[in-house]
Write an enzyme that holds these catalytic residues in place. Structure first.
Site, PDB file in Angstrom:
ATOM      1  N   GLU A 164       0.795  -1.223   0.000  1.00  0.00           N
ATOM      2  CA  GLU A 164       0.000   0.000   0.000  1.00  0.00           C
ATOM      3  C   GLU A 164       0.834   1.283   0.000  1.00  0.00           C
ATOM      4  OE1 GLU A 164      -3.944  -1.685   2.372  1.00  0.00           O
ATOM      5  OE2 GLU A 164      -2.686  -0.190   3.343  1.00  0.00           O
ATOM      6  N   GLU A 361      -5.102  -8.624   1.092  1.00  0.00           N
ATOM      7  CA  GLU A 361      -5.734  -8.257   2.363  1.00  0.00           C
ATOM      8  C   GLU A 361      -7.225  -8.044   2.125  1.00  0.00           C
ATOM      9  OE1 GLU A 361      -4.215  -4.920   4.632  1.00  0.00           O
ATOM     10  OE2 GLU A 361      -2.139  -5.455   4.126  1.00  0.00           O
TER      11      GLU A 361
END
Length: 464
Positions: A164, A361
């Protein structure tokens, strides 16, 4: 019956700084989190800092045994740059021994390690030089990546460069949630540019490594962007938000170039980063083998009424829209929208040559989860099971329509430390009790997922 391929990767995800603890032991140097906690401990929930996480540095074999008990066949975590190369140059033999044993134990128990290199844990020695704002960070990261490939490439066959990257850019340079708490759009763009260049340099290092018989990718949080309405102004806001939050990353790592519309948008707003000759070639020649996709909730936007020009934040291009029909996680405040998983998958198929990808995720955070503890000491997290069922149903639908998804990892395995929030929100298949020597205990979702893995699917009653 919702079904998945027999070779599908089932597992969970976490990171080194959120689980290992031992933040300054055995030669590890401080990261920004260690120093920030030292400087401003009052900002951290319950006063819990990065040294006091889930004790995985000591208990990793216990966790791997639990993974095997659950029938997991894969697991994603990260290496701490500050542990492997405490000063950025010198290899730490204790770190090499720890990570080799950690990864080899996974392999021995039938669990494939997927290893990420950077999960928001900037070394303090590099932060003092400017962190990702400094051009030299690109070379430092490439050297760290090269070192990791050399030391562990015989064990690890699936690598990721960053988790991320949007988060450390946005939270550290357009907000206060990450150090250095800067609010400067232009500096944030420079940080983003160096981060993506460092990613490409690490991919290059992998290709040139003697241990390059695996695959390398990047993990991106791809929140699909939806507009408030079909009105042109709302659609323009959606388009610009998509350029900033999605395409600036995915186009660059998959196609090897920044979208021209994104470059034009930056130029119009005097936000172009400093670059060097040869950078374009590094991006073009070092694209990814696969993507990891983190998905929790969508991004809903609408037109900005009085935008500043030149823009001083992404909020000058699009502002948040609170969809009145949304389903909500009452324990966390986030929207639950499983259809977003399907939309992401279809977009990767259509716009990114159906690149192989996996859900790196997805999960549901709950505050005060101990309220669901039964007499046997098991968290009855039926809400998490329902969340998983809905998202896996959407994922299976996408795969039936040709999406090349090869795995699903829930965040997380054992409840982990979460930056400024410590253990406020719990996400794990297993409960962590820090007050009882970091004891791990079952949640009902771990039993459910074990059954899903073993039968490659589940009976879906439907919640959508």
């Amino acid at each position: 019956m919702i079904t998945f391929p027999k070779d599908f990767l089932w597992g969970a995800a976490t990171s080194a700084p959120q689980t290992e603890g031992a933040a300054l032991l055995d030669g590890k140097s401080p990261s920004t989190w260690d120093k920030w906690f030292e400087m401003e401990p009052e900002l951290f929930f319950d006063g819990v800092g990065p040294n006091d996480t889930s004790n995985v540095y000591v208990q990793y074999k216990e966790d791997i045994a639990l993974m095997k008990k659950m029938s997991m066949n894969s697991y994603r975590t990260s290496i701490a740059w500050t542990r492997l190369l405490p000063d950025g140059k010198t290899l730490n033999p204790k770190a090499v021994a720890f990570y080799r044993d950690y990864f080899e134990e996974m392999i021995k128990q039938g669990i494939e390690p997927i290893i990420n290199l950077f999960h928001f844990d900037m070394p303090w020695w590099l932060m003092e030089k400017g962190g990702w704002e400094a051009r030299e960070s690109v070379d430092h990261f490439a050297f760290y990546a090269k070192t990791a490939f050399e030391q562990f490439g015989d064990i690890v066959k699936k690598w990721a460069t960053f988790n991320e990257p949007l988060v450390h850019i946005e939270c550290g340079y357009m907000g206060d949630a990450h150090y250095p708490k800067v609010h400067d759009f232009k500096r944030a763009i420079q940080v983003g540019y160096h981060t993506l260049l460092a990613h490409a340099a690490a991919v290059k290092a992998y290709k040139e490594s003697s241990q390059n018989d695996g695959e390398i990718g990047i993990i991106l949080n791809l929140s699909p962007v939806y507009a408030k309405s079909e009105e042109p102004a709302d659609q323009e806001a959606r388009h610009k938000a998509d350029l900033i939050y999605i395409r600036s990353f995915v186009d660059t790592v998959v196609h090897g170039y920044f979208p021209q519309e994104f470059i034009d948008l930056l130029e119009e707003n005097q936000l172009l980063p400093e670059t060097q000759a040869g950078d374009r070639t590094i991006f073009e020649e070092n694209t990814v083998d696969f993507l990891g996709v983190n998905y929790y909730q969508p991004l809903r936007v609408q037109a900005v009424e009085n935008p500043r020009f030149p823009a001083q934040s992404p909020g000058d291009f699009a502002r948040y829209y609170d969809w009145p029909e949304k389903r909500i996680n009452p324990h966390r405040g986030w929207e639950i929208y499983p259809e977003g998983m399907y939309d992401i998958a279809m977009r990767l198929k259509k716009d990114y040559y159906n690149i192989p990808w996996y859900v790196s995720e997805n999960g549901m955070g709950v505050e005060g989860e101990e309220q669901f503890l039964d007499a046997q000491g098991v968290i009855q997290d039926d809400y998490r099971i329902a969340f998983l069922e809905d998202h896996l149903a959407m994922l299976a639908k996408a795969m039936q329509e040709g999406s090349q998804c090869f795995g699903y990892h829930m965040w997380t395995f054992v409840d982990c430390w979460s930056w400024l929030n410590a253990y406020k929100n719990r996400y794990g298949f297993y409960r962590l009790n820090r007050e009882q020597n970091y004891a791990r205990s079952d949640k009902a979702s771990s039993y459910w997922m074990k059954q899903v893995i073993e039968q490659s699917g589940f009976e879906y009653g439907g919640h959508l």
